[in-house]
Motif scaffolding. Sequence first.
Motif, PDB file in Angstrom:
ATOM      1  N   MET A 123       0.834  -1.216   0.000  1.00 31.46           N
ATOM      2  CA  MET A 123       0.000   0.000   0.000  1.00 31.46           C
ATOM      3  C   MET A 123       0.860   1.254   0.000  1.00 31.46           C
ATOM      4  O   MET A 123       1.889   1.295   0.662  1.00 31.46           O
ATOM      5  CB  MET A 123      -0.920  -0.007   1.226  1.00 31.46           C
ATOM      6  N   ASN A 124       0.437   2.254  -0.737  1.00 32.20           N
ATOM      7  CA  ASN A 124       1.191   3.505  -0.773  1.00 32.20           C
ATOM      8  C   ASN A 124       0.968   4.306   0.500  1.00 32.20           C
ATOM      9  O   ASN A 124      -0.158   4.399   0.982  1.00 32.20           O
ATOM     10  CB  ASN A 124       0.729   4.352  -1.959  1.00 32.20           C
ATOM     11  N   PRO A 125       2.043   4.870   1.027  1.00 30.85           N
ATOM     12  CA  PRO A 125       1.860   5.724   2.200  1.00 30.85           C
ATOM     13  C   PRO A 125       1.084   6.989   1.837  1.00 30.85           C
ATOM     14  O   PRO A 125       1.288   7.550   0.761  1.00 30.85           O
ATOM     15  CB  PRO A 125       3.286   6.062   2.637  1.00 30.85           C
ATOM     16  N   THR A 126       0.200   7.403   2.725  1.00 32.63           N
ATOM     17  CA  THR A 126      -0.579   8.612   2.450  1.00 32.63           C
ATOM     18  C   THR A 126      -0.269   9.687   3.497  1.00 32.63           C
ATOM     19  O   THR A 126       0.146   9.389   4.606  1.00 32.63           O
ATOM     20  CB  THR A 126      -2.098   8.341   2.464  1.00 32.63           C
ATOM     21  N   ASN A 161      -1.729  10.105  -1.802  1.00 33.58           N
ATOM     22  CA  ASN A 161      -0.466   9.371  -1.840  1.00 33.58           C
ATOM     23  C   ASN A 161       0.683  10.345  -1.659  1.00 33.58           C
ATOM     24  O   ASN A 161       0.685  11.414  -2.252  1.00 33.58           O
ATOM     25  CB  ASN A 161      -0.283   8.658  -3.183  1.00 33.58           C
ATOM     26  N   LYS A 162       1.639   9.932  -0.840  1.00 34.52           N
ATOM     27  CA  LYS A 162       2.810  10.764  -0.595  1.00 34.52           C
ATOM     28  C   LYS A 162       3.430  11.287  -1.882  1.00 34.52           C
ATOM     29  O   LYS A 162       3.822  12.430  -1.982  1.00 34.52           O
ATOM     30  CB  LYS A 162       3.856   9.922   0.149  1.00 34.52           C
ATOM     31  N   LYS A 163       3.516  10.391  -2.867  1.00 29.18           N
ATOM     32  CA  LYS A 163       4.200  10.785  -4.102  1.00 29.18           C
ATOM     33  C   LYS A 163       3.396  11.806  -4.925  1.00 29.18           C
ATOM     34  O   LYS A 163       3.940  12.419  -5.832  1.00 29.18           O
ATOM     35  CB  LYS A 163       4.553   9.546  -4.947  1.00 29.18           C
ATOM     36  N   ASP A 164       2.132  11.962  -4.632  1.00 26.73           N
ATOM     37  CA  ASP A 164       1.323  12.951  -5.343  1.00 26.73           C
ATOM     38  C   ASP A 164       1.263  14.294  -4.628  1.00 26.73           C
ATOM     39  O   ASP A 164       0.497  15.172  -5.016  1.00 26.73           O
ATOM     40  CB  ASP A 164      -0.101  12.415  -5.546  1.00 26.73           C
TER      41      ASP A 164
END
Length: 88
Positions: free
Chosen positions: A1-4, A15-18
């Motif tokens: 799961m992507n970290p939020t 999402n952290k990357k967004d």
Amino acid sequence: MNPTRSCVACRKKNNKKDLYRIAIDKDGKAIYDVNQKLSLRAIYICKDKTCLNNIKKCIEKNKFKSKMYIETDSFLKLIDELEIEVGE
Ligand SMILES: [Zn+2]
């Protein structure tokens, strides 16, 4: 799961990357953490003109609330840079 993380402007989770990661150094200077790797405390903001604009207004009116001390000048300068990066 992507970290939020939550955006400091709209409070939505993303999402952290967004999100843009803004690291805060020990003197309260805001640093654009492009690679999201600096081991400093940080805040996150949407890659979105509206959120950037809202945060800028908050900082200018001294209404930005954070548990951390963030130096105003470096913070505003950074938001300006991010606004350019996000484009129209
Ligand atoms: Zn946002």
